[in-house]
Design an enzyme around this catalytic site. Sequence first.
Site, mmCIF file in Angstrom:
data_model
loop_
_atom_site.group_PDB
_atom_site.id
_atom_site.type_symbol
_atom_site.label_atom_id
_atom_site.label_comp_id
_atom_site.label_asym_id
_atom_site.label_seq_id
_atom_site.Cartn_x
_atom_site.Cartn_y
_atom_site.Cartn_z
ATOM 1 N N ASP A 235 -2.198 -20.307 -5.431
ATOM 2 C CA ASP A 235 -1.482 -18.970 -4.740
ATOM 3 C C ASP A 235 -1.022 -18.190 -5.860
ATOM 4 O O ASP A 235 -0.926 -18.721 -7.161
ATOM 5 C CB ASP A 235 -0.396 -19.895 -4.056
ATOM 6 C CG ASP A 235 0.338 -18.866 -2.922
ATOM 7 O OD1 ASP A 235 -0.142 -17.553 -2.929
ATOM 8 O OD2 ASP A 235 1.465 -19.321 -2.547
ATOM 9 N N GLU A 236 -0.606 -17.116 -5.463
ATOM 10 C CA GLU A 236 0.148 -15.985 -6.501
ATOM 11 C C GLU A 236 -0.559 -16.145 -7.768
ATOM 12 O O GLU A 236 -0.154 -16.373 -8.721
ATOM 13 C CB GLU A 236 1.586 -16.618 -6.675
ATOM 14 C CG GLU A 236 2.373 -16.604 -5.779
ATOM 15 C CD GLU A 236 2.985 -15.314 -5.081
ATOM 16 O OE1 GLU A 236 2.528 -14.301 -5.515
ATOM 17 O OE2 GLU A 236 4.054 -15.471 -4.393
ATOM 18 N N ARG B 69 9.931 -5.706 1.344
ATOM 19 C CA ARG B 69 10.519 -6.908 1.980
ATOM 20 C C ARG B 69 11.033 -6.351 3.259
ATOM 21 O O ARG B 69 11.540 -7.145 4.138
ATOM 22 C CB ARG B 69 11.728 -7.245 1.263
ATOM 23 C CG ARG B 69 11.267 -7.865 -0.355
ATOM 24 C CD ARG B 69 10.420 -8.728 -0.352
ATOM 25 N NE ARG B 69 9.087 -8.087 -0.522
ATOM 26 C CZ ARG B 69 7.763 -8.912 -0.410
ATOM 27 N NH1 ARG B 69 8.066 -10.095 0.024
ATOM 28 N NH2 ARG B 69 6.865 -8.400 -0.840
ATOM 29 N N LYS C 62 -0.768 -14.356 3.811
ATOM 30 C CA LYS C 62 -1.687 -15.412 3.010
ATOM 31 C C LYS C 62 -1.231 -16.825 2.839
ATOM 32 O O LYS C 62 -2.126 -17.639 2.735
ATOM 33 C CB LYS C 62 -1.263 -14.731 1.550
ATOM 34 C CG LYS C 62 -0.093 -15.009 0.958
ATOM 35 C CD LYS C 62 0.210 -14.814 -0.499
ATOM 36 C CE LYS C 62 1.588 -15.001 -0.891
ATOM 37 N NZ LYS C 62 1.861 -15.885 -1.775
ATOM 38 N N THR C 63 -0.155 -17.115 3.381
ATOM 39 C CA THR C 63 0.184 -18.404 3.316
ATOM 40 C C THR C 63 -0.256 -19.093 4.438
ATOM 41 O O THR C 63 -0.995 -20.287 4.586
ATOM 42 C CB THR C 63 1.702 -18.737 3.454
ATOM 43 O OG1 THR C 63 2.341 -18.206 2.229
ATOM 44 C CG2 THR C 63 2.255 -20.030 3.254
ATOM 45 N N GLN D 9 1.618 -6.896 -6.806
ATOM 46 C CA GLN D 9 2.841 -7.607 -6.692
ATOM 47 C C GLN D 9 3.046 -8.465 -8.254
ATOM 48 O O GLN D 9 4.008 -9.556 -8.095
ATOM 49 C CB GLN D 9 2.942 -8.725 -5.606
ATOM 50 C CG GLN D 9 3.210 -7.827 -4.266
ATOM 51 C CD GLN D 9 3.389 -8.839 -3.031
ATOM 52 O OE1 GLN D 9 4.543 -9.132 -3.088
ATOM 53 N NE2 GLN D 9 2.407 -8.995 -2.230
#
Length: 731
Positions: free
Chosen positions: A228-229, A613, A43-44, A259
């Site tokens: 973002d987020e 992760r 996504k970044t 998340q």
Amino acid sequence: MASARMHAMDISHLLNDLNDKQREAVSAPLANILVLAGAGSGKTRVLVHRITWLIEVEKLSPFNILAVTFTNKAAREMKTRIEAMVGMTANNMWVGTFHSLAHRILRAHWEAANLPKNFQIIDSDDQYRLIRRIIREKQLDEAKWPPRQAQWYINNKKDNGIRPKDLPKSYDHFEEMMQSIYSEYETICQKSGLIDFAEMLLRTYETIRDHKDIKEHYQKRFRYILVDEFQDTNTLQYKWLRLLSSPNNNSMIVGDDDQSIYSWRGARVDNLNRFEKDYPDTLTIRLEQNYRSSGNILSAANKLIANNHDRFGKNLWTAAEEGELISLYSAFNDMDEARFIVERIRKWQQDDGRFSECAILYRSNAQSRILEEALIQAGVPYRIYGGLRFFDRAEIKNALAYLNLIRHHDNDSAYERIVNVPPRGIGPRTVEHIRELSRERGQSMWTTTFDVVKEKRLPARATNALNNFLELIEEATLAIADLELAEVIEHVIHHSTLRTYLAKDRSEKGHSRLENLDELVNAAGQFDPDDIDEDIPPLSAFLTHAALEAGETQASQHQDYVQLMTLHSAKGLEFPLVFLAGLEEGLFPHQMSMEDPNGLSEERRLCYVGMTRAMKKLYFTYAETRYLYGQEKMQSPSRFLSEVPEQHIEEVRLRTKVSTPVSKRFHQETSISTASGTSLQVGQQVTHSKFGEGMIVTIEGSGAKARLQVNFGKDVGTKWLMAEYANLTPA
DNA sequence: AACACCGCGTTTTTT
DNA sequence: ACGCGGTGTT
């Protein structure tokens, strides 16, 4: 836009190495877009490429772009990567956290915001102290009215955009009291020009909302807003963003409902749904290809999260190979668990892995100690991620308080913090007197101190001490005028005698505090004031920086340390080797979250975050008994373990012992019959020939292999016994 | 001002 | 168990 593409412009660097969905997001039209970005879906990358696309293809000026993140780290990373791609320093592009952007707006419109030009930020610690002071001044019992609770109340109200004046008169004693504390708190902050974190957002929100010209200015300026987020936004942040959007601009938000792990601090996953409704013609794009984890890990995580309802629904897939199964280790106790983890980490390292590729994740900080002990014993270097950050340390905050007071003599928060640090004979009585008088006269404590000395209102001893303090600060104010930032800080640390005071403490703690002060001077030397604002003095810029940015605690990239952290701090990170420790009912999911379904879903998302992760190898561990709150507790395996299909898990066998498959162990036996024919059950009182009377706590397995855990009371404690040999008789 | 003792809570964290 | 914050003692 199409015409832009027809030109012989080279856009390959923008779209190459992206998958279809990523490309769709990057090259989407100037519209409202919701990107549902699964864990590890890049996504970044999409955000960075999108911004570059806007500049290079859509020909937006960086000036017209706003990018919002939650953490400074994320903002920095985005900035760096954009600069690398665009090939210039996009200085006039606003990339920052909600708070840093809000602060920027307040600086520009301080008058409209009804703030003094030199308004100061107070952090949660300052906020707590102030609230505690208010409660004390109201002569309330702190035990009955915990400052923490009032702090939570106030921040919660602010996060929902509610001012004291908006609160309906209540006849509920508690509510009434909280309202009065909130009200008093607001008055003091306004009077002294102090703003807390929540205030930064609320004040900005109100300022924009109530000033048409300001609102139009920003709506016109920000032609494209990226967030973002998004699943972490709270009510106020949503409203804040909503205010900046207009029919003439658009937003791209990126988030992952799976998340969302911060509802307890006000985050509303629901904002993702609201976006789809509130923003016209939203285009939703799902990024479902995962580039991080091997197949097994990903399938397992997918299965786990499928137990949650009300999801947007995504199915993460990977082109990577299946990889290894998830290993599950059932430890006898917490020490055994730690021992096992360390052993596997050593093995990893011996097979040419690096320590820094390993992460141990846990639900609560209390779990770290025993892990640390095992790591130390084995000589494995580790770092704990999170915990107290640099600018949060007491010695640093004290030094900064001096600087704050020197810069703004009327900053009562700073004054209170260091007026008697190091001790200089200005005791609580004296401070109380000044505080009282300062309130009566409606002036700052600094100014009041002058009066008190001049009017000789206190005994000579106190007056003297106060006078010394006044001179100290004044002297420093003059002395630093011509110094560089780092020299200013050095000067203050020295002349305030903070350094000699700390040097008296010969312990390791004292030593590290001294080092931190040196590091502060060092940090000031490296600091670039332009990071904050070109137009304010370097010292002010540095203080703002310190207030908005807590400082990294992360191990430096070049050092080879095992990473220890909570599951919450692990979000956004990835590691080849991951251990999820303490997978036990009551610990994870945590007891506090188990009662309500929403809490449980969030715990499950947390587990999902933890699992995703892992890149190559994931371990689950749990302990059958664990020391908690000073007591040895029986633990049972987390329900999350049973939610992962067996096919993805392999149990690690214990030395020679054959262990029961975990699936069977979830259903614990409550009774068995022994070879001698007596039947035993959990809760039963029994007698043992050597240990005496006790109660059966647990029964594990059946038949000849059954084990019993019996509590024989204080003197003997709890023992594990083989049912076959224990020869227990019902008492 | 420094130190000893007592009682309490004890999930997660950013700004 | 343990650490923190608050109170009381020297």
